[in-house]
Design a protein around this motif. Structure first.
Motif, short mmCIF file in Angstrom:
data_model
loop_
_atom_site.label_atom_id
_atom_site.label_comp_id
_atom_site.label_asym_id
_atom_site.label_seq_id
_atom_site.Cartn_x
_atom_site.Cartn_y
_atom_site.Cartn_z
N LYS A 182 0.78 -1.30 -0.09
CA LYS A 182 -0.01 -0.06 0.10
C LYS A 182 1.04 1.38 -0.07
O LYS A 182 0.64 2.15 -0.85
N GLU A 186 1.59 4.32 -3.13
CA GLU A 186 1.42 5.61 -3.21
C GLU A 186 2.43 6.43 -4.01
O GLU A 186 2.09 7.56 -4.32
N TYR A 187 3.66 5.92 -3.96
CA TYR A 187 4.81 6.47 -4.63
C TYR A 187 4.89 5.90 -6.17
O TYR A 187 5.45 6.77 -6.97
#
Length: 398
Positions: A182, A186-187
């Protein structure tokens, strides 16, 4: 030009005297470095020597390595004076990851633009690409993730390197794989996150060493090469220098006397060689004819010998048969005479002993005479036959 060729030859001799290698490979390397980098003199010798050591320790073709690495350096704007450091750097990346230097060069050339957009230098790119290759991470997918991470870093106003180091700590510190995935998403985005997160958590990919420079790995090639050398390599180098000196001496001799030798060889080929060939052809023809004559006469004598042998056997057989018949006739006559004498003796057996004694003497006389005559005739006939046969065999054998 003549001077350029002389300079290249001098460079070849100097390089070949310092490192063991196939003369053809050394010559090809010098020519390729000169063509690709446009260097001469000591710069040419030093860079060629570096490439020969680089190819040796990395198990790759030297001319191929020159071509691929020069193309990659050009894509990354690596200056000529940094070429040795570049070779040290990708050697270290290969040693740390097990990825071949050929694969690293190819990846650096293909992905140069993308990594430059991320603000990463050639050393960062080399180690990341080598790790991608090692862990089976598709470089295109990984670069897509890094571009997304670059956007995050831009928003945060931080260098990508700092953002990636922080991100690595977060992924490793996540309690579960799902939490790590997760955070990575995000990156890196959903597509690149699974592969990159797994590689980071398994310690197969790290961003902590970003912002390194090529100079951080200076001397890697020489150190590795020296560690592979032993006494036998020194002996090989000594022998190679001996061959080199012999070749140089021969070259100087040919340079001085080459025109005379060439003229002599040319004259020999044009004037004397055709005559020699013609003479050899005539000689071989004559030998073939002599061999043919000997073969024909040999067959003739063989046929004569066979015929003579048959005749000798036939004559010998005739006389053997004749001797047998004569002996049989004589034995018959002798036996008949003895039988007749025995009959007469029996008839007169009743006569007085006087006549009996006389008869005995007469019988013995004729009996002895008959034996001597038979032996004389039989022996004479057989000796005559054997003499004839022996003479014929002697003539044939001659």
């Amino acid at each position: 030009t003549g001077q350029a060729a002389k300079d290249l030859n001098e460079a070849f001799e100097n390089v070949a005297s310092k490192i063991v290698g196939n003369f053809e490979d050394i010559g090809d390397a010098i020519g390729e470095v000169n063509t690709r980098f446009g260097v001469n003199g000591k710069d040419l010798e030093d860079l060629t020597t570096k490439y020969l050591k680089f190819a040796e320790i990395n198990g790759t073709d030297v001319t191929g390595a020159i071509d691929s690495s020069q193309a990659a350096m050009a894509a990354w704007n690596v200056e000529l004076e940094d070429a040795p450091a570049y070779l040290d750097m990708i050697t270290k990346a290969s040693q740390d990851t097990g990825t071949s230097v050929d694969a690293i060069n190819a990846a650096l050339l293909t992905n140069a633009t993308s990594f430059k957009e991320l603000g990463l230098n050639v050393s960062d790119a080399a180690f990341l690409l080598a790790n991608f290759e090692k862990n089976g991470v598709d470089s295109a997918t990984a670069l897509t993730g890094l571009k997304k991470a670059m956007q995050v870093a831009t928003k945060e106003g931080k260098p990508l390197g700092d953002v990636m180091k922080d991100l690595e700590e977060k992924i490793k510190g996540a309690e579960t794989q799902q939490d790590a995935l997760k955070i990575a998403a995000e990156y890196f985005g959903n597509k690149a996150a699974p592969a990159l997160a797994a590689a980071i958590r398994d310690d197969n990919l790290s961003f902590k060493d970003l912002d390194l420079t090529m100079q951080d790995f200076t001397g890697t090639v020489e150190k590795t090469f020296d560690e592979t050398q032993d006494g036998s390599d020194k002996a090989k180098l000594a022998l190679q220098n001996l061959k080199l000196q012999a070749g140089k001496t021969f070259g100087e001799f040919m340079e001085k006397h080459g025109p005379q030798i060439t003229a002599f060889v040319d004259k020999f080929i044009k004037e004397y060689l055709p005559k020699i060939i013609q003479w050899l052809e005539k000689t071989f023809d004559a030998i073939d004819k002599v061999i043919g004559i000997f073969q024909r006469w040999g067959q003739i004598f063989k046929d004569i010998g066979s015929a003579a042998s048959c005749e000798v056997q036939r004559i010998k057989g005739f006389f053997d048969d004749l001797g047998t018949k004569v002996s049989n006739i004589w034995n018959g006559l002798k036996n008949g005479a003895v039988g007749a004498f025995n009959a007469v003796k029996n008839t007169f057996a009743a006569l007085p002993s006087f006549f009996s004694n006389i008869w005995d003497r007469v019988k013995n006389t004729f009996s002895n005479l008959g034996t001597r005559i038979g032996d004389a005739i039989g022996g004479a006939v057989k000796r005559g036959i054997n003499g004839v046969i022996s003479r014929i065999e002697t003539i044939v054998n001659q």
